[in-house]
Each structure stands twice: as structure tokens, then as C-alpha cells.
Write a protein that holds these residues in place. Structure first.
Motif, PDB file in Angstrom:
ATOM      1  N   ALA A 109       0.640  -1.231   0.168  1.00 25.32           N
ATOM      2  CA  ALA A 109       0.006   0.165  -0.110  1.00 25.32           C
ATOM      3  C   ALA A 109       1.057   1.292   0.033  1.00 25.32           C
ATOM      4  CB  ALA A 109      -0.966  -0.082   1.186  1.00 25.32           C
ATOM      5  N   THR A 110       2.003   1.215   0.603  1.00 21.23           N
ATOM      6  CA  THR A 110       2.630   2.258   0.923  1.00 21.23           C
ATOM      7  C   THR A 110       3.305   2.826  -0.518  1.00 21.23           C
ATOM      8  OG1 THR A 110       4.453   0.830   1.493  1.00 21.23           O
ATOM      9  CG2 THR A 110       3.262   2.067   3.148  1.00 21.23           C
ATOM     10  N   SER A 111       3.327   1.966  -1.464  1.00 24.64           N
ATOM     11  CA  SER A 111       3.970   2.198  -2.772  1.00 24.64           C
ATOM     12  C   SER A 111       3.196   2.944  -3.718  1.00 24.64           C
ATOM     13  CB  SER A 111       4.242   0.883  -3.715  1.00 24.64           C
ATOM     14  OG  SER A 111       5.320   0.099  -2.753  1.00 24.64           O
ATOM     15  N   TYR A 112       1.999   3.299  -3.321  1.00 29.06           N
ATOM     16  CA  TYR A 112       1.124   4.067  -4.326  1.00 29.06           C
ATOM     17  C   TYR A 112       0.816   5.272  -3.918  1.00 29.06           C
ATOM     18  CZ  TYR A 112      -0.379  -0.612  -6.195  1.00 29.06           C
ATOM     19  OH  TYR A 112      -0.351  -1.871  -6.680  1.00 29.06           O
ATOM     20  N   ASP A 113       0.893   6.383  -4.708  1.00 28.28           N
ATOM     21  CA  ASP A 113       0.711   7.707  -4.510  1.00 28.28           C
ATOM     22  C   ASP A 113      -0.573   8.364  -4.506  1.00 28.28           C
ATOM     23  OD1 ASP A 113       3.784   8.651  -6.629  1.00 28.28           O
ATOM     24  OD2 ASP A 113       3.632   7.921  -4.648  1.00 28.28           O
ATOM     25  N   TYR A 114      -1.643   7.705  -5.221  1.00 26.89           N
ATOM     26  CA  TYR A 114      -3.005   8.096  -5.099  1.00 26.89           C
ATOM     27  C   TYR A 114      -4.042   6.971  -4.393  1.00 26.89           C
ATOM     28  CZ  TYR A 114      -0.161  10.744  -8.605  1.00 26.89           C
ATOM     29  OH  TYR A 114       0.735  11.698  -9.113  1.00 26.89           O
ATOM     30  N   TRP A 115      -4.923   7.670  -3.764  1.00 25.92           N
ATOM     31  CA  TRP A 115      -6.112   7.091  -3.383  1.00 25.92           C
ATOM     32  C   TRP A 115      -7.171   7.582  -3.437  1.00 25.92           C
ATOM     33  CZ3 TRP A 115      -5.049   2.268  -0.900  1.00 25.92           C
ATOM     34  CH2 TRP A 115      -3.559   1.853  -0.907  1.00 25.92           C
ATOM     35  N   GLY A 116      -8.320   6.656  -3.543  1.00 26.00           N
ATOM     36  CA  GLY A 116      -9.526   7.097  -3.325  1.00 26.00           C
ATOM     37  C   GLY A 116     -10.157   7.218  -2.005  1.00 26.00           C
TER      38      GLY A 116
END
Length: 125
Positions: A109-116
């Protein structure tokens, strides 16, 4: 990149739900899109990912054969079709995106820059 998730709800065990995540700000076929979920008191966990580098989709073992992730690039949307739902699938589901993520980081999860914003899925027994 902005992400908008929808489609959660309450369903009985064995039922189905379809989650949707609409992206804006970048064409969805140019970014890796993923689904994660977080149950109360637990860490956010990987569910599925569509990796932009290969176009392949990967799933966590507990949802294989039950969940299907797909892209609708004409609508800049990814879908998560969830069948044969179980009470242990109950969680807040989040869509995530990243432009340059590498294969070894797809599950983190920490690798993703964008979240809904997350959508609640509740499966009753």
C-alpha cells in the motif's frame, strides 16, 4: 490523479457486489490501478492490481476465483466484480493508483501515490 470509488454496500454471504473506481487527471491505461481493503483493527491489505507495464491483473490468494478486476478505458474506470462474498471480505475497499510502480512493489500500500476515499463493503453471515 484523482480517484473516486463507489459501489459498496451490505450483502449476504454468497452474494455479489461490483465496485467502481473512476480516475481523472491521467488516462487510466497509463497508470497502474489497484484495490486494497482494510478491516477494523487490521492493516490495509492488497486485493487486486492491474499493472500498466504488462496489462496483467494479479489477485491475493483469498479472492482468486471470486473477484475479477477489469478496466474500462473509455470511461477511465476500473471495476472490481466480487462474487461469492464471505463475511471475512467485510472491509473498507480503496482504489489506488501509481504512475511508475515496479513489480515487486505492487502488493504494498505504501507504494501507491494516489488513493480514493474508500467504500464500505459489509457481508453478513
Amino acid at each position: 490523479v484523482q480517484l473516486q470509488a463507489s459501489g459498496g454496500g451490505l450483502v449476504q454471504a454468497g452474494g455479489s457486489l461490483r465496485l467502481s473506481c473512476e480516475s481523472s487527471g491521467r488516462a487510466s491505461n497509463q497508470i497502474t490501478m489497484a484495490w486494497f481493503r482494510q478491516a477494523p483493527g487490521k492493516e490495509r491489505e492488497f486485493v487486486a492490481v492491474s499493472w500498466r507495464n504488462t496489462g496483467r491483473t494479479y489477485y491475493t490468494d483469498s479472492v482468486k476465483g471470486r473477484f475479477t478486476m477489469s478496466r474500462d478505458n473509455t470511461k477511465e474506470t476500473v471495476l472490481l466484480q466480487m462474487n461469492s462474498l464471505k463475511p471475512e471480505d467485510t472491509a473498507v475497499y480503496y482504489c489506488a493508483a501509481d504512475e511508475r510502480i515496479i513489480f515487486s512493489a505492487l502488493w504494498q500500500a505504501t507504494s501507491y501515490d494516489y488513493w480514493g476515499q474508500g467504500t464500505q463493503v459489509t457481508v453478513s453471515s
